[in-house]
Write an enzyme that holds these catalytic residues in place. Structure first.
Site, short mmCIF file in Angstrom:
data_model
loop_
_atom_site.label_atom_id
_atom_site.label_comp_id
_atom_site.label_asym_id
_atom_site.label_seq_id
_atom_site.Cartn_x
_atom_site.Cartn_y
_atom_site.Cartn_z
N GLU A 1 0.80 -1.24 0.00
CA GLU A 1 0.00 0.00 0.00
C GLU A 1 0.83 1.29 0.00
OE1 GLU A 1 -2.82 -0.25 3.25
OE2 GLU A 1 -3.80 -2.00 2.39
N ASN A 45 2.13 -5.18 -3.19
CA ASN A 45 0.72 -5.47 -2.91
C ASN A 45 -0.04 -4.17 -2.64
OD1 ASN A 45 -1.24 -7.67 -2.28
ND2 ASN A 45 -1.21 -6.83 -0.19
N GLU A 55 -6.30 -10.56 -1.35
CA GLU A 55 -7.11 -10.33 -0.14
C GLU A 55 -8.59 -10.23 -0.49
OE1 GLU A 55 -5.63 -7.00 2.17
OE2 GLU A 55 -3.53 -7.56 1.82
N HIS A 66 -10.45 -5.87 -2.45
CA HIS A 66 -11.52 -5.67 -1.47
C HIS A 66 -12.63 -4.92 -2.22
CE1 HIS A 66 -9.07 -7.04 1.84
NE2 HIS A 66 -8.12 -6.18 1.54
N ASP A 112 -12.38 -10.05 -0.90
CA ASP A 112 -13.67 -10.11 -0.22
C ASP A 112 -14.60 -9.15 -0.95
OD1 ASP A 112 -12.59 -7.70 0.85
OD2 ASP A 112 -12.37 -8.53 2.87
C1 XIL Z 1 -6.49 -6.20 8.21
C2 XIL Z 1 -6.83 -7.36 9.14
O1 XIL Z 1 -7.75 -8.19 8.49
C3 XIL Z 1 -7.40 -6.85 10.44
O2 XIL Z 1 -7.53 -7.92 11.37
C4 XIL Z 1 -6.51 -5.77 11.04
O3 XIL Z 1 -7.12 -5.23 12.17
C5 XIL Z 1 -6.23 -4.68 10.04
O4 XIL Z 1 -5.66 -5.25 8.86
N1 XIL Z 1 -5.01 -4.49 3.65
C6 XIL Z 1 -4.05 -5.38 4.10
C7 XIL Z 1 -4.36 -6.28 5.24
O5 XIL Z 1 -2.97 -5.47 3.49
O6 XIL Z 1 -3.22 -6.54 6.02
C8 XIL Z 1 -5.47 -5.73 6.10
O7 XIL Z 1 -5.79 -6.70 7.10
C9 XIL Z 1 -6.67 -5.37 5.26
C10 XIL Z 1 -6.30 -4.30 4.26
#
Ligand code: XIL
Length: 336
Positions: free
Chosen positions: A162, A205, A270, A242, A272
């Protein structure tokens, strides 16, 4: 008459060849029967299907039952982040991450390492560093210690997470790394990572880089293109994915294939999707399946109750661990 009871040598060989040939025909006709789990189905095309796992859930029998049945790649949800692994300078804590790695090794699952350099979940002692030389040596030491500890156990590392801004500029976001070390902090991190573990794949990422028309996507694309042209080590780009209820942007497959054409693997890291519509999940998986260098998909949790997006029901299993409709859409899109 008596002699004919003994099979002569040559026909035995011929029979063996015939059997092998028949098997080849059968295998050609049915290259792979549909598998009944996400991981096995993804493996039929040489891909993996993973999930984020928090160490604290490894004692939950229902959870672990689904984990070990369905998934063949694991990303620690928080346990390899800086605030856990180096909470104070030079003091490393790999216990929580180790418990996830042990589980994975015992169940034939591979690991994605997440993450070495990130502005978030970063301890205060790092964000309050005020000079470039100290920060550079702290960053390089963090990468070196963590990657050395897990050397040989990680398929791919999210080396930098990020780093790009959401402001439409296509530039890096403000962070202690950017502010003290400048744009070069990302390549510094990748070069250090390569020097520590030359067999792990090194990934950049990020989120909101799925739409080809977004300035953030273009910024990351130009960085990867520049790294490849100058020989800065980078092997993969992770698209967090996401998504909102509509799922991926229509250009997602174009984005994946354009990045892949630069000579990197691409992965959905990641995933969802708010409310988990079958169409949205199916479209996401299809985009990956249509790009040969899209090597795997990771969902960010197993049951809706495991999700960080509380109340959005974005995952493939309900709170009781039952498969949701989107599960079948994913299995089908994987070729099942
Ligand atoms: C999130 C986790 O799922 C949570 O448990 C934590 O509180 C915050 O981070 N981007 C990422 C992940 O790269 O590491 C994040 O994970 C979600 C967003």
């Amino acid at each position: 008459m008596h002699r004919k009871k003994f099979a002569p040598r040559r026909p035995t060989v011929a029979l063996g060849m015939f059997t092998a040939a028949s098997l080849a025909v059968i295998m050609a006709a049915e290259p792979s029967a549909a598998a009944s789990t996400l991981g096995a189905q993804a493996a039929q095309s040489g891909r993996y299907f993973g999930t984020a796992v928090p160490a604290g859930k490894l004692g939950d029998g229902t959870y672990v039952g689904i984990l070990d049945r369905e998934f063949n790649m694991i990303t620690p949800e928080n346990e390899m982040k800086w605030d856990t692994t180096e909470p104070s300078r030079g003091s490393f804590n790999f216990g929580p991450g180790d418990s996830i790695v042990s589980h994975a090794q015992a169940h034939g699952q591979r690991m994605r390492g997440h993450t070495l350099v990130w502005h978030s979940q970063l301890p205060g002692w790092v964000s309050s560093i005020g000079d470039a030389n100290t920060l550079r040596s702290v960053m390089d030491n963090h990468i070196t210690q963590e990657m050395s500890h897990y050397k040989g156990k990680i398929y791919a590392w999210d080396v930098v997470n990020e780093a790009f801004a959401d402001d439409g500029s296509g530039r890096h976001r403000s962070s202690v790394f950017q502010n003290l070390l400048g744009d070069g902090f990302i390549e510094e991190a990748f070069k250090t990572a390569r020097s520590v573990d030359s067999s792990a794949k090194l990934c950049y990422n990020d989120y909101s880089i799925e739409d080809w028309n977004s300035p953030k996507t273009q910024g990351v694309y130009n960085m990867v293109k520049d790294f490849k042209s100058r020989g800065v080590p980078i092997d993969c780009v992770g698209f967090q994915s996401h998504f909102g209820t509509g799922g991926p942007p229509s250009s997602f497959q174009t984005t994946l294939s354009n990045f892949a054409a630069l000579g990197v693997d691409v992965q959905i890291t990641e995933l969802d999707i708010a409310q988990a519509s079958s169409t949205a999940y199916g479209n996401t998986v299809k985009a990956c399946m249509n790009v040969s260098r899209c090597t795997g998909i990771t969902v960010w949790g197993i049951r809706d109750s495991d999700s960080w997006r509380t109340g959005e029901n974005p995952l493939l299993f309900d709170n009781n661990g039952n498969k949701k409709a989107a599960y079948s859409a994913v299995l089908t899109a994987l070729g099942g």
